[in-house]
Design a protein around this motif. Structure first.
Motif, short mmCIF file in Angstrom:
data_model
loop_
_atom_site.label_atom_id
_atom_site.label_comp_id
_atom_site.label_asym_id
_atom_site.label_seq_id
_atom_site.Cartn_x
_atom_site.Cartn_y
_atom_site.Cartn_z
N MET A 157 0.83 -1.20 0.00
CA MET A 157 0.00 0.00 0.00
C MET A 157 0.87 1.26 0.00
O MET A 157 0.55 2.25 -0.67
CB MET A 157 -0.93 -0.02 1.21
N SER A 158 1.96 1.22 0.72
CA SER A 158 2.88 2.36 0.76
C SER A 158 3.53 2.57 -0.61
O SER A 158 3.70 3.70 -1.07
CB SER A 158 3.94 2.13 1.83
N ARG A 159 3.88 1.49 -1.27
CA ARG A 159 4.50 1.56 -2.59
C ARG A 159 3.56 2.20 -3.60
O ARG A 159 4.00 2.84 -4.56
CB ARG A 159 4.88 0.14 -3.03
N ASP A 160 2.25 2.08 -3.35
CA ASP A 160 1.26 2.69 -4.24
C ASP A 160 0.90 4.11 -3.81
O ASP A 160 0.06 4.76 -4.46
CB ASP A 160 -0.02 1.84 -4.25
N GLY A 161 1.49 4.59 -2.71
CA GLY A 161 1.21 5.94 -2.24
C GLY A 161 0.01 6.05 -1.34
O GLY A 161 -0.37 7.15 -0.93
N LEU A 162 -0.61 4.90 -0.98
CA LEU A 162 -1.83 4.94 -0.17
C LEU A 162 -1.54 4.88 1.32
O LEU A 162 -2.47 5.04 2.13
CB LEU A 162 -2.75 3.77 -0.57
N MET A 163 -0.31 4.64 1.70
CA MET A 163 0.14 4.67 3.09
C MET A 163 1.45 5.47 3.14
O MET A 163 2.13 5.59 2.12
CB MET A 163 0.37 3.25 3.64
N PRO A 164 1.83 6.01 4.30
CA PRO A 164 3.08 6.76 4.39
C PRO A 164 4.28 5.96 3.90
O PRO A 164 4.33 4.73 4.04
CB PRO A 164 3.18 7.07 5.89
N ARG A 165 5.29 6.64 3.36
CA ARG A 165 6.42 5.98 2.72
C ARG A 165 7.28 5.18 3.70
O ARG A 165 8.04 4.31 3.28
CB ARG A 165 7.29 7.01 2.01
N VAL A 166 7.15 5.45 4.98
CA VAL A 166 7.97 4.72 5.96
C VAL A 166 7.71 3.22 5.88
O VAL A 166 8.60 2.41 6.15
CB VAL A 166 7.69 5.25 7.39
N PHE A 167 6.52 2.82 5.45
CA PHE A 167 6.17 1.40 5.42
C PHE A 167 6.83 0.65 4.26
O PHE A 167 6.85 -0.58 4.25
CB PHE A 167 4.65 1.22 5.35
N GLU A 168 7.35 1.35 3.26
CA GLU A 168 7.96 0.66 2.12
C GLU A 168 9.48 0.59 2.20
O GLU A 168 10.12 -0.03 1.35
CB GLU A 168 7.55 1.34 0.82
N ARG A 169 10.07 1.23 3.18
CA ARG A 169 11.53 1.25 3.26
C ARG A 169 12.08 -0.12 3.67
O ARG A 169 11.62 -0.71 4.63
CB ARG A 169 11.99 2.31 4.26
N VAL A 170 13.06 -0.60 2.91
CA VAL A 170 13.65 -1.91 3.15
C VAL A 170 15.11 -1.73 3.55
O VAL A 170 15.86 -1.00 2.91
CB VAL A 170 13.56 -2.79 1.88
N SER A 171 15.51 -2.40 4.61
CA SER A 171 16.90 -2.31 5.07
C SER A 171 17.82 -3.02 4.08
O SER A 171 17.60 -4.19 3.75
CB SER A 171 17.04 -2.96 6.45
N PRO A 172 18.86 -2.36 3.59
CA PRO A 172 19.80 -3.02 2.68
C PRO A 172 20.60 -4.11 3.36
O PRO A 172 21.15 -5.00 2.71
CB PRO A 172 20.70 -1.87 2.21
N LYS A 173 20.65 -4.06 4.68
CA LYS A 173 21.43 -5.05 5.43
C LYS A 173 20.69 -6.36 5.60
O LYS A 173 21.26 -7.44 5.43
CB LYS A 173 21.81 -4.48 6.80
N THR A 174 19.40 -6.29 5.96
CA THR A 174 18.62 -7.51 6.25
C THR A 174 17.58 -7.83 5.19
O THR A 174 16.95 -8.88 5.25
CB THR A 174 17.92 -7.38 7.61
N SER A 175 17.38 -6.92 4.22
CA SER A 175 16.33 -7.06 3.20
C SER A 175 14.96 -7.23 3.82
O SER A 175 14.13 -8.01 3.34
CB SER A 175 16.64 -8.26 2.26
N THR A 176 14.70 -6.53 4.92
CA THR A 176 13.41 -6.56 5.59
C THR A 176 12.95 -5.12 5.85
O THR A 176 13.77 -4.22 6.02
CB THR A 176 13.47 -7.31 6.92
#
Length: 479
Positions: A336-355
């Motif tokens: 939903m965040s990736r589509d802009g329907l939720m704040p962008r904080v929910f789509e951020r993925v850690s490059p270290k853990t891929s989560t």
């Protein structure tokens, strides 16, 4: 292209965006078919059978067996729909993404909003049940119980449910470490809890008395229907398999296969457990009692050893459900965040853990609040009605996608189409009908709040609307 009056994101665009996210800085495909089935079992088998069985028995009596069959049929028809959609659109958004591709953005947002009940609120309910069996285990092993003030919600003799908060935070710690580690832990826990339920059946059948099943339906057909609505909670979670679409190897094949295997195995186990439980002990002594499976084993064996084993299994089982369901919630919020329907904080993925680290901790903290202070029965009914509403929509999505994209590759196709998805809708509505009027009123308010959020926030920030249909997918920002 979107239909007139609707913002529809095509299946091809959804899959392309998920593929873009895999180019070195997003989610990674590390889950195999066995792990995926274990993940499904891990998401389903937990509070519903270990804790909720007694509440279902209180409604239906020995007829709870039929209640479980009705709930299983609802899930089987809907599982067919999830299997077809999961193979055709193998992305993380599950029913939210399927709705976006068929019924449009507004309906998709409301489905995603309802998924907060299925995943977020249900993880609160599951966490509450975990404390009951933890107390049973502590009592049997060290003769000590967590004081009610720290183990129950207000209004039920407590102040705050500390065990419920603890299990959610532990699950969050494991999830942020990485999907591979979480999948392995879930697989181990799934094997343990299936073994415990098989052991329960073996013990309970030694005390089986056919007279305990009579009268079979003391509350009549209405009681069986109400029991089916509660029994449905025991099956919630199988659709979490589809939330792993972007982290599964060969998802078009493995997602449908895992869904069907999981729901078939769980339905069989649940029916065996309900028959064994009600045959071993009169239903009046089971209904409404906490840690009912331990109670039945104590009755069958005349000792507390068996109930200690059951309590260990329940603690493991419910913890794995918390892990799997929390995982599903974070992936839906990510979509939903990736589509802009939720704040962008929910789509951020850690490059270290891929989560999605921030996403995971937000979910854990926010839903720990109802787990700590809301009684189980209140949380349970809202979870059930939200899930049934989503599943009814998923069955409709299959029909809509068949009409709009008959050319789309499908590794699995719903049998007896369109009868099966229509029956899925009918069963969902029937189980919703059996829920209390108060739950309907609460759900109506919940939907109105969701509609307002879409109109005031999400509609204006939709990336599909802002960038246009042909705009390239935007990759999530890394932490």
């Amino acid at each position: 292209m979107p239909r007139t009056g609707l913002r529809v994101k095509s299946p091809d665009q959804l899959v392309a965006e998920s593929g873009a996210d895999l180019e070195g800085h997003g989610l990674q495909r590390t889950i195999g078919p066995f792990q995926l089935v274990c993940f499904g079992v891990g998401a389903i088998v937990g509070t519903g059978i270990f804790v909720g069985l007694s509440d279902t028995v209180a409604k239906a009596g020995p007829g709870v067996i039929v209640s479980f069959i009705l709930a299983a049929l609802t899930c089987i028809f809907t599982a067919f729909s999830f299997a077809e959609l999961g193979g055709a659109i193998p992305v993380s958004g599950s029913s939210y993404s399927y709705t976006y591709a068929t019924l449009g953005e507004r309906t998709a947002f409301l489905v995603g909003w309802c998924l907060l009940l299925e995943y977020g609120v249900s993880v609160s309910a599951v966490s509450i049940g975990w404390g009951q069996y933890l107390n049973e285990l502590l009592d049997n092993t060290v003769g000590w119980r967590i004081p009610p003030a720290l183990a129950e919600a207000p209004g039920h003799g407590g102040v705050v449910n500390v065990p419920a908060v603890i299990v959610m935070l532990l699950a969050a710690v494991l999830l942020v470490r990485g999907v591979r580690e979480s999948a392995r832990a879930t697989a181990v826990m799934a094997v343990i809890k299936i073994g415990i339920l098989v052991l329960f059946c073996a013990i309970a059948f030694t005390a089986f008395e056919s007279g305990n099943l009579s009268p079979f339906a003391p509350e009549g057909i209405g009681g069986i229907g109400a029991g089916a609505s509660l029994a449905f909670f025991s099956f919630i979670g199988f659709d979490a398999i589809s939330t792993a679409g972007e982290e599964v190897k060969n998802p078009r094949k493995n997602v449908p296969l895992a869904i069907l295997i999981t729901i078939g195995c769980v339905a069989l186990i649940y029916c065996l457990v309900s028959v064994a439980a009600l045959g071993a002990m009169p239903w009046e002594q089971v209904g409404g009692k906490p840690a009912a499976l331990s109670l039945i084993v104590n009755h069958a064996t005349g000792s507390t050893f068996g109930s200690t084993v059951i309590a260990i299994g329940a603690v493991v089982a419910i913890a794995s459900v918390v892990l799997a369901v929390m995982y599903g919630q974070t992936r839906i919020l990510m979509s939903m965040s990736r589509d802009g329907l939720m704040p962008r904080v929910f789509e951020r993925v850690s490059p270290k853990t891929s989560t999605p680290v921030a996403n995971t901790w937000i979910v854990a903290v926010v839903f720990a609040v109802p787990a700590a202070v809301v009684p189980l029965d209140v949380v349970l009914d809202m979870t059930v009605i939200g899930t049934l509403a989503v599943m009814a929509v998923v069955n409709i999505c299959v029909i809509a996608l068949r009409r709009s994209r008959p050319d789309l590759p499908r590794r699995f196709r719903v049998p007896f189409y369109p009868v099966a998805p229509l029956l899925g809708v009918a069963f969902c509505l029937y189980l919703m009908y059996g829920l209390p009027l108060l739950t309907w009123a609460q759900f109506a308010v919940f939907l109105l709040v969701g509609a307002a959020l879409y109109s005031l926030y999400a509609r204006k920030r939709s990336r599909l609307a802002l960038a246009g249909d042909a705009a390239p997918a935007k990759a999530p920002r890394s932490l």
